[in-house]
Design an enzyme around this catalytic site. Structure first.
Site, PDB file in Angstrom:
ATOM      1  N   ASP A 278       2.605   1.816   6.640  1.00 11.63           N
ATOM      2  CA  ASP A 278       2.908   0.405   6.819  1.00 11.63           C
ATOM      3  C   ASP A 278       3.479  -0.204   5.545  1.00 11.63           C
ATOM      4  O   ASP A 278       4.374  -1.037   5.583  1.00 11.63           O
ATOM      5  CB  ASP A 278       1.647  -0.363   7.246  1.00 11.63           C
ATOM      6  CG  ASP A 278       1.256  -0.009   8.685  1.00 11.63           C
ATOM      7  OD1 ASP A 278       2.147   0.451   9.430  1.00 11.63           O
ATOM      8  OD2 ASP A 278       0.077  -0.177   9.038  1.00 11.63           O
TER       9      ASP A 278
ATOM     10  N   ASP B 273       0.829  -1.201   0.000  1.00 10.98           N
ATOM     11  CA  ASP B 273       0.000   0.000   0.000  1.00 10.98           C
ATOM     12  C   ASP B 273       0.869   1.259   0.000  1.00 10.98           C
ATOM     13  O   ASP B 273       2.003   1.233   0.456  1.00 10.98           O
ATOM     14  CB  ASP B 273      -0.873   0.040   1.266  1.00 10.98           C
ATOM     15  CG  ASP B 273      -1.967  -1.017   1.213  1.00 10.98           C
ATOM     16  OD1 ASP B 273      -2.296  -1.465   0.094  1.00 10.98           O
ATOM     17  OD2 ASP B 273      -2.473  -1.391   2.284  1.00 10.98           O
TER      18      ASP B 273
END
Ligand code: 0RA
Length: 682
Positions: free
Chosen positions: A514, A510
């Site tokens: 993270d 993504d």
């Protein structure tokens, strides 16, 4: 043009012919014609200026990214000679610009150390051949001279255009869009290179000016010029300081500079509380990724002098075994830079220094100087001994544990992980492995993929969050084990690239914090344990879109904010700022997560209201399988970034910050650098 014809001597025609192969096969000379090859042009011109600096004639180099897409490299060296050579009737300037490999031969005295003529040393003539235009300005003998070239051929004689007391050379080139996939230079890539060259050529000021507009956040109109300056008095010592910025040092930076007849040797090293070793080596400012004789000499001297000291001072008792090479390198950051007259580059990627005399030279000097340092700095010596001996004890204690993971056959014998949705093809050349963050995106990828050539391995994000862990402990992690088994190469002593099951390994995470974290971690893993995969160019980063912009039945994807603006502009949509949006509270209710803009198309007389909606993808999971395929995975339409060893090395150097114990600073770091980490492309 009969006049012109007369002017071209037989020699010159030969020269023109000489550059034809460069046009025919640019890849042979600059590696690729993608964005990497494009930057190669800058490195080529820069190398010449660095040579002039290494020879001691130049202390300022300026790189300018001009508004019109050209690049200028200017130096205050001696200036390329412009007078005609008697025998050939051609000036040194013209020879340098039109003859392959000419640069090195015209450096005046031959004894100097040169960057150009080394690994990439194809010379400025290659830049000339691959540019629609080159403009050269030479300051020399009180005059300013100028000459221009088009696709490798001079379009005029050398003209005197002014007077000056200064000396130097300025070369401006316009890369040929017919040759390169892109002609857009990346500021970050150039900054990284300039900084590195500044470390390696101490005392030289290297600056960068970016005059292109519209590429800086919060830019004020008319203030498009961004400047960067690099100057390191300490040379490679400063480089080690920089690399260890986020690490806890246990001693001072040990710095050695020495010249012997064979070479100039510069070494800087420092130990930190980290467990990793980071040794970066250079020969004539060229990064020797595969190491070579300088590295070999360094390693043997290191082990020898540390063990000798430890014995003499009683750190090692009679019954104790010597510390191994690995023990004495744990937690060490080092830069080794040698400069020699005739570097021999060998190895798969021609980045291994082959000169045997350098091994002895480095070994002798480093052994002597390091022993001296240890004698004179007993406190630092004590820390270093402690570090090596701790590593030795840890090695003995963990050998059994590590063996279960790394032992020959331990991983290879295992069956493919259940989570892996393998591809049908058994030909590694056409097979791709997508490493996908999260099970939900993994699901979409499995449905959207081309099952024949694309395999999907979902990794669960939080499992990878092994803080404070030594990387070898990570190898015991099940997610990582799955990945290693899927790769098929084995690891450690049994690693064999020939057994790679995929020749494209794509990291798909993504576009958030993270995601950046996981990507850094995977790159670090590849850098430390699977470097040959990086060297072979097998590792990629997927580029999912950031936005979907729809108008009625048509939709376009945008991969950057600039893309988005462009699509909206192309559609004739007036973009409103957030405040303007907020003011219009009589707007219809907007779809969840979608921003919408009403535009008045100016086609015809009657303005027609069109609804445009912009969806921002926060994660891969928000895309359905078809969307993921068409935007990110379809080989016909996708863009992927190929990761170089340098990129992974950069990820590796921030690894310690990312893995540190303090959670808050870590998040801050990833957020502020998320974009940089994302742009690890070149
Ligand atoms: C040939 C001879 C001399 C200098 C150079 C080339 C030279 C080349 C480049 C390329 C970029 N910057 C440069 N600066 C100098 C020596 C001339 C002399 O002996 O005066």
């Amino acid at each position: 043009m009969p006049q012109d014809k007369k002017k071209y001597s037989a020699d010159q025609i030969q020269v023109l012919k000489g550059l034809e192969p460069v046009r025919k096969r640019p890849g042979m000379y600059i590696g690729t014609t993608d964005v990497r090859g494009l930057h190669h042009l800058v490195w080529e011109v820069l190398d010449n200026a660095i040579d002039e600096a290494m020879a001691g004639y130049c202390d300022k180099i300026m790189v300018i990214l001009n508004e019109d897409g050209s690049v200028t490299v200017a130096d205050n060296g001696r200036g390329i000679p412009v007078d005609k050579h008697k025998a050939t009737g051609v000036s040194a300037l013209e020879t340098v610009l039109t003859t392959l490999h000419a640069g090195g031969k015209f450096g005046g005295d031959d004894s100097g150390y040169k960057v150009s003529g080394g690994l990439h040393g194809v010379g400025v003539s290659v830049v000339n051949a691959l540019s629609t235009k080159i403009a050269v300005e030479v300051r020399r003998d009180g005059k300013v001279y100028s000459q221009e070239y088009k696709i490798g051929k001079p379009t005029s004689d050398i003209k005197t255009v002014g007077e000056t007391k200064a000396t130097g050379t300025a070369i401006t080139f316009w890369p040929d869009p017919k040759v390169f996939e892109t002609i857009e230079f990346d500021t970050q890539t150039i900054i990284t290179r300039l900084r590195q060259q500044a470390y390696l050529t101490k005392g030289v000021v290297i600056s960068l000016e970016d005059k292109r507009s519209g590429r800086h956040e919060g830019e004020v109109a008319g203030d498009a010029s961004y400047k960067y300056r690099f100057y390191f008095e300490g040379g490679v010592k400063s480089y080690v300081d920089h690399l260890n910025l986020n690490k806890d040092a246990i001693c001072e930076v040990i710095y050695i500079e020495h010249e012997v007849p064979e070479a100039k040797i510069e070494i800087a090293l420092q130990y930190t509380h980290s467990y990793n070793e980071n040794i970066i080596t250079f020969a004539n400012n060229i990064h020797t990724l595969e190491g070579g004789m300088h590295l070999t000499g360094f390693k043997s001297a290191l082990t020898r002098s540390i063990n000798t000291y430890a014995r003499n001072k009683g750190f090692l008792k009679e019954k104790d075994l010597n510390m191994t090479n690995e023990d004495v390198r744990e937690g060490m950051t080092a830069i080794i830079s040698v400069k020699l007259a005739d570097p021999q580059f060998e190895g798969q990627t021609k980045s291994k220094l082959g000169n045997p005399e350098i091994r002895t030279a480095v070994e002798t000097i480093f052994n002597e100087k390091l022993s001296e340092y240890l004698e004179e700095n007993p406190n630092d010596a004590k820390s270093i001994m402690g570090k090596g001996m701790l590593a030795a004890r840890a090695r003995l204690a963990s050998r059994a544990a590590r063996d279960t993971v790394l032992r020959k056959g331990a991983l290879e014998g295992m069956t493919l992980p259940g989570k892996l949705a393998d591809c049908t093809s058994r030909d590694p050349k056409s097979s791709e492995l997508y490493i996908v963050e999260g099970d939900s995106a993994g699901g979409s990828a499995k449905q959207g993929r081309d099952r024949f050539t694309q395999a999907i391995l979902p990794l669960r994000g939080k499992i990878l969050n092994v803080e404070q862990a030594r990387l070898d402990r990570m190898l015991g992690n099940n997610e990582i084990k799955s990945l290693i088994i899927a790769l098929g190469t084995g690891i450690g002593e049994t690693f064999d690239i020939e057994r790679a099951r995929y020749h494209r390994i794509v990291i798909m995470t993504d576009a958030d914090v993270d995601g950046a974290h996981i990507r850094t971690l995977l790159l670090t893993l590849f850098y430390r344990y699977f470097k040959p995969l990086l060297e072979a160019g097998y590792i990629y980063i997927a580029q999912p879109p950031l936005y979907k912009i729809s108008k009625g039945k048509t939709a376009e994807y945008a991969y950057t904010d600039e893309d988005k603006e462009k699509v909206l502009k192309d559609w004739g949509v007036e973009v409103k700022t957030q405040e303007e949006e907020d003011e219009e509270d009589d707007e219809e209710a907007e779809a969840e997560g979608a921003e919408s803009i009403e535009s008045e198309e100016k086609k015809g007389q009657t303005p027609k209201k069109v609804r445009v909606s912009i969806q921002r993808y926060k994660g891969l999971g928000e895309m359905n399988p078809d969307q993921l395929w068409e935007t990110t995975m379809d080989p016909e339409r996708r863009t992927m970034l190929r990761v170089s060893v340098e990129d992974a090395e950069a990820a590796d150097s921030i690894f310690d910050t990312l893995m540190g114990s303090e959670v808050l600073p870590r998040r801050k770091f990833i957020q502020t650098h998320a974009k940089k980490v994302k742009n690890l492309d070149i």
